[in-house]
Every structure is written in C-alpha cells, then in structure tokens.
Motif scaffolding. Sequence first.
Motif, PDB file in Angstrom:
ATOM      1  N   VAL A  20      -3.787   3.997   7.809  1.00 33.65           N
ATOM      2  CA  VAL A  20      -2.673   3.082   7.579  1.00 33.65           C
ATOM      3  C   VAL A  20      -2.195   3.226   6.138  1.00 33.65           C
ATOM      4  CG1 VAL A  20      -1.949   0.664   7.513  1.00 33.65           C
ATOM      5  CG2 VAL A  20      -3.534   1.437   9.267  1.00 33.65           C
ATOM      6  N   GLN A  21      -0.897   3.384   5.997  1.00 30.41           N
ATOM      7  CA  GLN A  21      -0.312   3.374   4.650  1.00 30.41           C
ATOM      8  C   GLN A  21       0.471   2.068   4.493  1.00 30.41           C
ATOM      9  OE1 GLN A  21       0.387   6.431   6.648  1.00 30.41           O
ATOM     10  NE2 GLN A  21      -1.670   6.895   5.887  1.00 30.41           N
ATOM     11  N   LEU A  22       0.240   1.396   3.380  1.00 36.97           N
ATOM     12  CA  LEU A  22       0.904   0.127   3.116  1.00 36.97           C
ATOM     13  C   LEU A  22       1.821   0.280   1.912  1.00 36.97           C
ATOM     14  CD1 LEU A  22      -2.142  -2.293   3.519  1.00 36.97           C
ATOM     15  CD2 LEU A  22      -0.435  -1.688   5.228  1.00 36.97           C
ATOM     16  N   GLN A  23       3.039  -0.205   2.059  1.00 37.55           N
ATOM     17  CA  GLN A  23       4.023  -0.119   0.991  1.00 37.55           C
ATOM     18  C   GLN A  23       4.492  -1.519   0.647  1.00 37.55           C
ATOM     19  OE1 GLN A  23       5.260   2.812  -0.558  1.00 37.55           O
ATOM     20  NE2 GLN A  23       6.293   1.423  -1.957  1.00 37.55           N
ATOM     21  N   ALA A  24       4.092  -2.000  -0.514  1.00 38.69           N
ATOM     22  CA  ALA A  24       4.515  -3.321  -0.973  1.00 38.69           C
ATOM     23  C   ALA A  24       5.793  -3.193  -1.785  1.00 38.69           C
ATOM     24  CB  ALA A  24       3.413  -3.969  -1.803  1.00 38.69           C
ATOM     25  N   SER A  25       6.670  -4.147  -1.622  1.00 36.60           N
ATOM     26  CA  SER A  25       7.928  -4.139  -2.357  1.00 36.60           C
ATOM     27  C   SER A  25       8.426  -5.568  -2.540  1.00 36.60           C
ATOM     28  CB  SER A  25       8.971  -3.306  -1.604  1.00 36.60           C
ATOM     29  OG  SER A  25       9.239  -3.874  -0.335  1.00 36.60           O
ATOM     30  N   GLY A  26       9.456  -5.704  -3.357  1.00 31.94           N
ATOM     31  CA  GLY A  26      10.076  -7.006  -3.543  1.00 31.94           C
ATOM     32  C   GLY A  26       9.763  -7.689  -4.855  1.00 31.94           C
ATOM     33  N   GLY A  27       8.915  -7.089  -5.648  1.00 26.74           N
ATOM     34  CA  GLY A  27       8.586  -7.687  -6.935  1.00 26.74           C
ATOM     35  C   GLY A  27       9.761  -7.623  -7.890  1.00 26.74           C
ATOM     36  N   GLY A  28       9.616  -8.324  -9.000  1.00 26.87           N
ATOM     37  CA  GLY A  28      10.670  -8.318  -9.995  1.00 26.87           C
ATOM     38  C   GLY A  28      10.440  -9.397 -11.025  1.00 26.87           C
ATOM     39  N   GLN A  29      11.468  -9.652 -11.781  1.00 24.29           N
ATOM     40  CA  GLN A  29      11.401 -10.687 -12.818  1.00 24.29           C
ATOM     41  C   GLN A  29      12.199 -11.905 -12.366  1.00 24.29           C
ATOM     42  OE1 GLN A  29      12.712  -8.968 -16.507  1.00 24.29           O
ATOM     43  NE2 GLN A  29      10.837  -7.784 -16.779  1.00 24.29           N
ATOM     44  N   VAL A  30      11.637 -13.060 -12.580  1.00 18.90           N
ATOM     45  CA  VAL A  30      12.294 -14.293 -12.170  1.00 18.90           C
ATOM     46  C   VAL A  30      11.905 -15.398 -13.134  1.00 18.90           C
ATOM     47  CG1 VAL A  30      10.403 -14.956 -10.613  1.00 18.90           C
ATOM     48  CG2 VAL A  30      12.727 -15.783 -10.157  1.00 18.90           C
ATOM     49  N   GLN A  31      12.762 -16.375 -13.253  1.00 17.79           N
ATOM     50  CA  GLN A  31      12.448 -17.515 -14.113  1.00 17.79           C
ATOM     51  C   GLN A  31      11.562 -18.511 -13.363  1.00 17.79           C
ATOM     52  OE1 GLN A  31      16.205 -19.088 -15.604  1.00 17.79           O
ATOM     53  NE2 GLN A  31      15.977 -17.856 -17.468  1.00 17.79           N
ATOM     54  N   ALA A  32      10.852 -19.292 -14.119  1.00 19.24           N
ATOM     55  CA  ALA A  32      10.008 -20.322 -13.531  1.00 19.24           C
ATOM     56  C   ALA A  32      10.841 -21.219 -12.619  1.00 19.24           C
ATOM     57  CB  ALA A  32       9.338 -21.151 -14.619  1.00 19.24           C
ATOM     58  N   GLY A  33      10.273 -21.517 -11.470  1.00 18.44           N
ATOM     59  CA  GLY A  33      10.986 -22.308 -10.478  1.00 18.44           C
ATOM     60  C   GLY A  33      11.723 -21.472  -9.452  1.00 18.44           C
ATOM     61  N   GLY A  34      11.831 -20.196  -9.723  1.00 21.02           N
ATOM     62  CA  GLY A  34      12.547 -19.306  -8.820  1.00 21.02           C
ATOM     63  C   GLY A  34      11.706 -18.847  -7.645  1.00 21.02           C
TER      64      GLY A  34
END
Length: 125
Positions: A1-15
């Motif tokens: 099984v290969q797993l690809q995580a995505s969706g990270g980034g920078q966000v302000q507190a509360g976001g």
Amino acid sequence: VQLQASGGGQVQAGGSLRLSCAASGRSITRASMGWFRQAPGKEREFVGGINWSGGSINYADSVKGRFTISRDTAKNTVYLQMNSLKPEDTAVYYCAADPGTYSRASSGSDWYDYWGQGTEVTVSS
C-alpha cells in the motif's frame, strides 16, 4: 500500500484545513487508518484513527471536538478535517494504515505497517 498525504499548509489560529490520505496499490477497505503528527523537537503522537468499517473513531484528547476523521471507501481515501486550529497543532502530519478488521484503531504507531510521507501544517498566532 502506498499512502499519499496532502492538504497541509499555513493557516492562522482559528482556521481550518482538511488533510487527505489517498491509498494506492491496495484497497484500505479492511484496514484501520490512523493520523499521527510530529512537531519539531517532539516525538510522533497519535492524533486519531478510524477502524476498517468506520464504525469506531477515536481521537487524542488534544484534538477532540476540533478534528474529525472520515473515510471514503470508493475513493480509497481518508480525511482529517481540522477546525479551530491552534499554534500547538503545528506539525508534520502522517497517515498510516493498519491492515485488519479491528474494532478500534490503535493509538500505537507500532501497529501501523504503512505510512505516508507526511504533510506539513503550520498554524500562526
């Protein structure tokens, strides 16, 4: 099984952010899926997990009520919806697969056989 995580980034507190973990090479239908994170200078910690059927979802106390895990069997993908983010949520987030039809996803990283590469989340104050 290969797993690809995505969706990270920078966000302000509360976001909010939504992380995805897409599996390929093998179905994860009969696997528990876990999310872990590792902050700089700290050990990897369990965030939450969902068992193979989706009938059991458990979270670390630090994220309970703010994070939600779900899975889409048809897409062979697991999600981590993160709301009300705090600076202390800053970390690299990993998804992992534990093959087996267990009643509950394990919080121990040793139980997971397959790991994604991680996606970085930065929450600024």
